[in-house]
Structure formats: C-alpha cells, structure tokens
Design a protein around this motif. Structure first.
Motif, short mmCIF file in Angstrom:
data_model
loop_
_atom_site.label_atom_id
_atom_site.label_comp_id
_atom_site.label_asym_id
_atom_site.label_seq_id
_atom_site.Cartn_x
_atom_site.Cartn_y
_atom_site.Cartn_z
N LYS A 271 0.84 -1.18 0.00
CA LYS A 271 0.00 0.00 0.00
C LYS A 271 0.89 1.25 0.00
O LYS A 271 1.83 1.34 0.77
CB LYS A 271 -0.91 0.03 1.24
CG LYS A 271 -1.76 -1.23 1.40
CD LYS A 271 -2.70 -1.44 0.21
CE LYS A 271 -3.54 -2.70 0.39
NZ LYS A 271 -4.42 -2.97 -0.77
N GLY A 272 0.56 2.18 -0.85
CA GLY A 272 1.33 3.41 -0.94
C GLY A 272 1.98 3.56 -2.30
O GLY A 272 1.66 2.81 -3.25
N GLN A 273 2.89 4.52 -2.40
CA GLN A 273 3.60 4.73 -3.67
C GLN A 273 4.66 3.65 -3.84
O GLN A 273 5.51 3.47 -2.97
CB GLN A 273 4.24 6.12 -3.69
CG GLN A 273 4.94 6.44 -5.01
CD GLN A 273 5.46 7.86 -5.06
OE1 GLN A 273 5.09 8.69 -4.24
NE2 GLN A 273 6.33 8.14 -6.02
N TRP A 274 4.60 2.95 -4.97
CA TRP A 274 5.46 1.78 -5.21
C TRP A 274 6.92 2.21 -5.28
O TRP A 274 7.30 3.11 -6.03
CB TRP A 274 5.04 1.09 -6.48
CG TRP A 274 5.91 -0.05 -6.91
CD1 TRP A 274 6.67 -0.11 -8.04
CD2 TRP A 274 6.11 -1.29 -6.23
NE1 TRP A 274 7.32 -1.31 -8.12
CE2 TRP A 274 6.99 -2.06 -7.01
CE3 TRP A 274 5.62 -1.83 -5.04
CZ2 TRP A 274 7.40 -3.33 -6.63
CZ3 TRP A 274 6.03 -3.10 -4.67
CH2 TRP A 274 6.91 -3.84 -5.46
N ASN A 319 5.52 13.55 2.69
CA ASN A 319 4.25 14.13 3.12
C ASN A 319 4.11 13.93 4.62
O ASN A 319 3.98 12.79 5.09
CB ASN A 319 3.08 13.46 2.38
CG ASN A 319 3.11 13.73 0.89
OD1 ASN A 319 3.35 14.85 0.46
ND2 ASN A 319 2.87 12.69 0.09
N ARG A 368 7.40 8.05 7.80
CA ARG A 368 7.57 6.66 7.35
C ARG A 368 7.32 6.58 5.84
O ARG A 368 6.36 7.16 5.33
CB ARG A 368 6.59 5.72 8.07
CG ARG A 368 6.76 5.67 9.57
CD ARG A 368 5.80 4.66 10.17
NE ARG A 368 6.23 3.29 9.88
CZ ARG A 368 5.47 2.22 10.06
NH1 ARG A 368 4.22 2.36 10.49
NH2 ARG A 368 5.93 1.01 9.79
N ILE A 369 8.22 5.88 5.15
CA ILE A 369 8.08 5.66 3.71
C ILE A 369 8.09 4.15 3.47
O ILE A 369 9.09 3.48 3.76
CB ILE A 369 9.22 6.33 2.93
CG1 ILE A 369 9.16 7.85 3.09
CG2 ILE A 369 9.15 5.96 1.45
CD1 ILE A 369 10.25 8.58 2.36
N PRO A 370 6.99 3.58 2.95
CA PRO A 370 6.99 2.15 2.66
C PRO A 370 7.78 1.85 1.39
O PRO A 370 7.78 2.62 0.44
CB PRO A 370 5.50 1.84 2.47
CG PRO A 370 4.90 3.13 2.00
CD PRO A 370 5.69 4.23 2.67
N TRP A 371 8.48 0.71 1.36
CA TRP A 371 9.21 0.28 0.18
C TRP A 371 9.29 -1.25 0.19
O TRP A 371 9.16 -1.89 1.23
CB TRP A 371 10.60 0.90 0.11
CG TRP A 371 11.52 0.59 1.26
CD1 TRP A 371 11.49 1.12 2.51
CD2 TRP A 371 12.60 -0.35 1.27
NE1 TRP A 371 12.47 0.60 3.30
CE2 TRP A 371 13.18 -0.31 2.56
CE3 TRP A 371 13.15 -1.20 0.32
CZ2 TRP A 371 14.26 -1.10 2.92
CZ3 TRP A 371 14.23 -2.00 0.67
CH2 TRP A 371 14.78 -1.93 1.96
N TYR A 381 10.05 -0.45 5.78
CA TYR A 381 9.78 0.97 6.00
C TYR A 381 11.09 1.71 6.27
O TYR A 381 11.95 1.22 7.02
CB TYR A 381 8.84 1.19 7.18
CG TYR A 381 7.43 0.70 6.94
CD1 TYR A 381 6.48 1.52 6.35
CD2 TYR A 381 7.06 -0.59 7.31
CE1 TYR A 381 5.18 1.08 6.13
CE2 TYR A 381 5.77 -1.05 7.09
CZ TYR A 381 4.83 -0.21 6.51
OH TYR A 381 3.55 -0.66 6.28
#
Length: 574
Positions: A271-274, A319, A368-371, A381
C-alpha cells in the motif's frame, strides 16, 4: 652487323603486331553474351545463434553494385554492408564477366527462416531455407571477435532497476566500430557511465575488452526477450600487414546472446507509492545541531532520502504534518544520483527553515516511507522517529509586546475623538461671506512677507533631512531592532530598519521600499514588503502585523547563507 640488328628488330615488331591483331580478331569474333544466371549461397546451414553466416550472390555479368536491395533481410537478420567484387576472364578466345556480392548475416533468434530470392533484369535466385539453432553455452564464438551480454537479474518487479552489460572481446587491432542500442518494448534503457577498456584471459588466450553498461527499468509485467547486441567494426588485416607497411583493414562483426526477462507485477499487499530496492534509508540533520530552539529564530532541517539501485526521478516526495507552534518554509527538493562500486545510488534532499512560533515542548511526528525489499521479498519501511524539540522564549518578544500595548489603547480611543461638541453660537451665511473676503485681503497683503522666509525654511529642512538620511545610512543595521519593530507592529521603525539593511547589503541608492522591491526575487519577503509599502494607504494604518515580515526576512537571510551545492551523502550513514 648493323643490317642484321635492324632486321631482327623489324621481325620482333611484326610479331608483336600480329599477336595484337589476332587478339582483337578473337574479341571481335566472340559474341557479347547477356546475363543468364543469378545464384545465392551460404557457407553453412544450419547455423548457431550468434554465429556469423556468409551470404554470397553471383551474377554472370558485370553490373552496378546497387542492383540488389538487402533490406528484406532486416526483419530476421543483422547484417553489414555487402562487399562487391567484379571480374573478367578470357579463355580460348571467349570472354566472361561476373559480379559478386558477399555480406555477413547474424540471425536475431532461433528457428527456421527463408532467405528470399533476389532479382536482376528478370533473373531470380533460388530462396534458401535456413535453420538457426541455439548457441553452445560453452563456446565463445570466433577467436578474433565475440560478444557476451548479461543481466544482473532475470526476474524483476515492475519499475525495478536492473543492470544490463555488454562486453566485446577482440584479439587484434580494432580501429573503429559501433554497437547496437538495446531495445525492449515497455522498458527504459539508459547507458550508465562511459565505456571501460580492459583485458581478460579466455581459454588461455588474452583478449582486449570493451565493456558498456546500461540501466534497465521495466514498466510492464510479463515475459520479454532482450534482443542480442550486434557489433560491427574495422580491424587491421593481419595477413596484409605482414607484407605491406600500409596495412589494409577488414570489416568484422559479432553478435551476442538473446536474454529472457520475467517482470512481476506489484504485490497485492503493498500500500502506498510503489518503491522497490535493496536499501532505502531516511536521515536528517539540523543546523545548528541540537534539540533546542528559540522562539522566532530559524534553524535548518535537512532530510535526505537515499536508495540503492534506483534512479533519482523514482524517489517520492515527503508528506508529513507539523504541530501548532512550528512553521516550516521548504525549498525545492534537490535530486542527485551517482555510480558507486558499479551500482547506482540516488538521493533526494529536502531542506527547510523551521521557526518556533511559541515556547515549550514541540513534538515533530515520525516520517515513514513504505518500500519493497527486493532482496528479502517483503514490505519494509524507511523511518525517522518522533522528535521532541524545546523552544525557549525570546527575550525580545515580551518587551515588544509591552511596547505594542499603548498603541492598542490609542486605537480604542480614536473613535471617541471623532464626535464634536455642539456649539451654541449661531453662524449665518452672511458672516461666512464677510469672513472669507477679509481673509483674502489679509493673505494678499501678508504673502510677500512670508513667501521668502518660507522658501529658506524649506531649503533648511531639506538639507537637514538629507543629512539625517545620510546619518541613518551610516548606522549599522540591527536585526534585533527590526525584530522588535515587527513584533511591536511598528511599521515606521520596521521601514527604517529595512532601508538600512538594503542600503548596506544591496544598494546604497535605495531610499524607498518601492526601490527595494525591484531588488528582491519572488519570495515571501517580497510579498510582506509590499504589504508594508501599502500600509500607510490603508483605511486603518494600525492593522499591519509585523511578525510575518520578520519570519519572511529570517527565512530569506537563512537561505542566502546556504551553500549552492552539496556533495552526495554516504549510502550508509554513521
């Protein structure tokens, strides 16, 4: 003796003339034959993928070399420009001529193909059915020139970066050459760095090498084939160089391997920007360092997003929200990339000026940035933990607020003075007319006595103002006075301080705020100065608020002191 010599020479000339006449007679008697045969042949069939195939076409007549069009081969083969030769023979008084085309072919893939027939003046060659088999995995190809290509991974995710490498091996003096550009539908391929020259031992033989690397990013999922690279160049002919100082060159060519690639779609649980990589990290720096702030004074916060095996344009923006009591003025994010140890490192730097608008403890939320970790094949993260800042009160702010209170009381009493008391004395229209006539007479009588002194007084005042202005420009600008004036909402003092700053730091000829505006770029400080410039023309001059002007001024000064460029930060921060 002289007579004998002359007779012998005459006989020799006669014999020579007879031979030439006989030759001309034979040539004239032999009929001129038109072309009767057009043949096409290959030197091997079947042929391995990546192996050179020689195609030869021969016509029994001398014609122009551009009579044949080889573009029909482009769909299935890579090929070089044809070598064209012509010959003529005379046997038993009969002459024959021929034209020959020879070119190198490299099949683009395995399978069965048809080399079509060629036509010249109504003559057609027979088509050739050709079988292309897979190459020997243990073989390298020609001993003189061959190519090897490879992918860093044959299985990728959508938008995952892979490295594609093409290495040319040659044994000889390569003069020049060109390598085909790799193509893959639905993918972005860019060259990474410059060509690297070197040497390697292959099967006990030393080869010179030229290595070219690319980055490959697939945008669609599915199974794909990356076309084989093809090289064409010129090399010194070793056989001719043994006997001729000015050695000739020969055309050489080689083809690499077709590579298969599987591209997987984005996992359903992401979920989120790939964002897919082997390593993604977030770091931050504060200038000056520490966790203590002073109310109204800016500090610099620099957040760096670093990723391995990604291009800089793939990195997302940040963000996050800020709590009450903190204002942030962000710069445009700066992206950069560099190659380190054969791998691409990308960074995106977010710089902002942070100003505490109140004292006390202020909590910055976590980021937090998901990856997607392509190495462990799981969700990860990159995170900056929550941070608590302590903002101390500004010593100048309470004094400025106290100074602003009398101005507020004046504002509240202004409407009361607008009401005039009622005058009991009655004034008639005739009294008004008589008074105006008397005042006109008095002005005409006294005007000559007062005009000259008034002009002298005006000149003295102008000189005094000029001296005062010059004296004010000599005074050193004080940011503390500007801050106090802004917090006290004192537009007159703030204007004076801004003009002193502009005269000392921008242009000594700046005397008005309108002149200062022409030297400021499009920024928040310019907009706040415009508000201050228009403040005297408002219906209520006391409505101007100076805190926004000082914050904009502090941000402008802070950004002016930042360096223009910064080196790429380390991939693994300490």
């Amino acid at each position: 003796m002289v007579t004998l010599c002359l007779d012998y020479s005459a006989k020799k000339v006669v014999n020579l003339l007879q031979s030439v006449a006989l030759l001309l007679l034979c040539l004239s008697l032999s009929p001129l034959q038109a072309a009767t045969l057009l043949q096409a042949s290959v030197d091997k069939n079947p042929v391995m993928l990546g192996e050179e195939l020689l195609l030869q076409i021969e016509l029994d007549e001398k014609v122009s070399g551009n009579q044949l069009d080889f573009s029909v081969l482009a769909n299935d083969f890579n090929f070089s420009a044809p070598a064209i030769s012509q010959s003529m023979q005379i046997i038993n008084g009969r002459s024959s001529q021929s034209t020959r085309w020879q070119l190198s072919l490299f099949a683009k893939k395995t399978g069965t193909f048809v080399i079509p027939s060629f036509e010249i003046d109504g003559l057609r060659s027979e088509p050739i059915t050709l079988t292309v088999v897979p190459a020997d995995p243990n073989g390298t190809g020609s001993d003189e020139l061959f190519i090897q290509s490879s992918l860093s991974s044959s299985e990728l995710y959508v938008q995952q970066l892979a490295y594609y490498e093409v290495k040319i091996y040659f044994n000889g003096d390569l003069q020049r050459g060109s390598l085909s550009q790799p193509e893959l539908p639905g993918a972005t391929i860019e060259q990474l760095g410059k060509d690297v020259e070197g040497s390697e031992l292959v099967n006990g033989q030393r080869y010179q090498t030229i290595t070219r690397r690319y980055t490959l990013i697939a945008e669609k999922h599915g199974d794909f084939e990356l076309a084989a690279p093809w090289f064409k160049g010129e090399m010194i002919d070793r056989q001719s160089s043994r006997y001729d100082y000015f050695a000739k060159t020969k055309t050489v060519s080689a083809q690499g391997q077709v590579l298969k690639l599987t591209v997987k779609p984005i996992p359903d649980n992401f979920k989120g920007q790939w964002l897919v990589s082997e390593l993604v990290a977030l770091t931050e720096e504060w200038t000056p360092p520490g966790q203590d702030l002073t109310q109204g004074e800016p500090v610099t916060r620099t957040i760096t997003l670093t990723a391995l095996d990604l291009s800089d344009h793939q990195l997302p923006d940040l963000n996050f929200s800020l709590p009450d009591g903190i204002k942030s003025y962000a710069e445009q994010p700066q992206s950069k990339k560099a190659e380190r140890n054969g791998r691409l490192v990308a960074q995106k730097v977010f710089t902002s000026a942070v100003i505490a608008t109140k004292s006390g403890e202020l909590v910055l939320p976590a980021i937090r940035i998901p990856w997607w970790n392509s190495k462990t094949n799981e969700l990860s993260y990159a995170e900056l933990p929550e941070r608590t800042l302590k903002a101390s009160p500004n010593p100048a702010q309470p004094e400025a607020q106290a100074a602003a209170e009398p101005a507020t009381s004046v504002t509240s009493t202004t409407p009361v003075t607008a009401t005039e008391p009622v005058n009991p004395w009655h004034w008639s229209y005739s009294s008004t007319v008589l008074l105006l006539l008397w005042l006109s007479t008095l002005v005409l009588w006294l005007a000559p006595k007062f005009i000259r002194p008034l002009q002298q007084k005006t000149a003295i005042q102008t000189k005094a103002q000029t001296q005062a202005l010059h004296h004010s420009s000599v005074l050193k600008f004080s940011s503390r006075k500007l801050k106090a004036a802004c917090l006290a909402n004192n537009g007159t003092e703030a204007t004076a301080q801004l003009l002193q700053w502009a005269q000392q730091g921008i242009d000594p000829q700046i005397m008005r705020l309108s002149q200062l505006l022409t030297h400021l770029p499009d920024c928040e400080l310019r907009r706040e100065v415009e508000k201050l410039c228009h403040q005297p023309y408002q219906s209520n001059p006391l409505q101007w608020q100076g805190q926004a002007l000082f914050e904009a001024f502090a941000k402008y000064k802070h950004l002016q002191q930042l360096p223009v460029t910064e080196p790429l930060k380390p991939l693994y921060p300490a």
